[in-house]
Write a protein that holds these residues in place. Structure first.
Motif: not given
Length: 127
Positions: A87-91, A97-101, A106-109
């Motif tokens: 979540d921190f990395k997403r922010k 592309n990085e955001l999609q990965r 996040i979905k898998a976790v």
């Protein structure tokens, strides 16, 4: 007269042999009592040992269940930590592309987190 002496002598020998046999029988019966007492003591110790083994088995089963609960809690905490990190990395993501990965991660976790939550609830008896 000679046969009377022999008969008397044989009777005395027979009485002595009977006394010896009687003494041995009496003495061996006291040995049997000692053996019987020792066998009873061994039976009692065996029953005590059996009870101790049953108690130890129950305790081990309880500890195994507690260990499984702690392991499930550990997995839950790890997945929650991973979720917070992602979540921190997403922010702080720099490109699309990085955001999609990161979103996929996040979905898998979160899926793992949901599964772990169900496992934990099952272990603690929460429905």
């Amino acid at each position: 007269m000679k046969s009377n002496n022999v008969n008397t002598l044989l009777q005395i020998v027979a009485i002595i042999i009977l006394l010896i046999v009687g003494y041995l029988v009496f003495k061996s019966s006291s040995n049997w009592k000692v053996i019987e007492i020792e066998l009873n003591n061994a039976r009692q110790e065996l029953q005590t040992s059996k009870a101790n083994v049953v108690n130890a088995k129950t305790e081990l089963e309880k500890f195994r269940k507690e260990f499984e609960q702690m392991k499930a809690q550990k997995d839950f905490i790890i997945h929650k930590r991973d979720s917070l990190i992602l979540d921190f990395k997403r922010k702080n993501a720099r490109d699309w592309n990085e955001l999609q990965r990161i979103k996929d991660s996040i979905k898998a976790v979160n899926d793992k987190l949901a599964k772990d939550r169900v496992i934990l609830d099952g272990l603690f008896g929460v429905n």
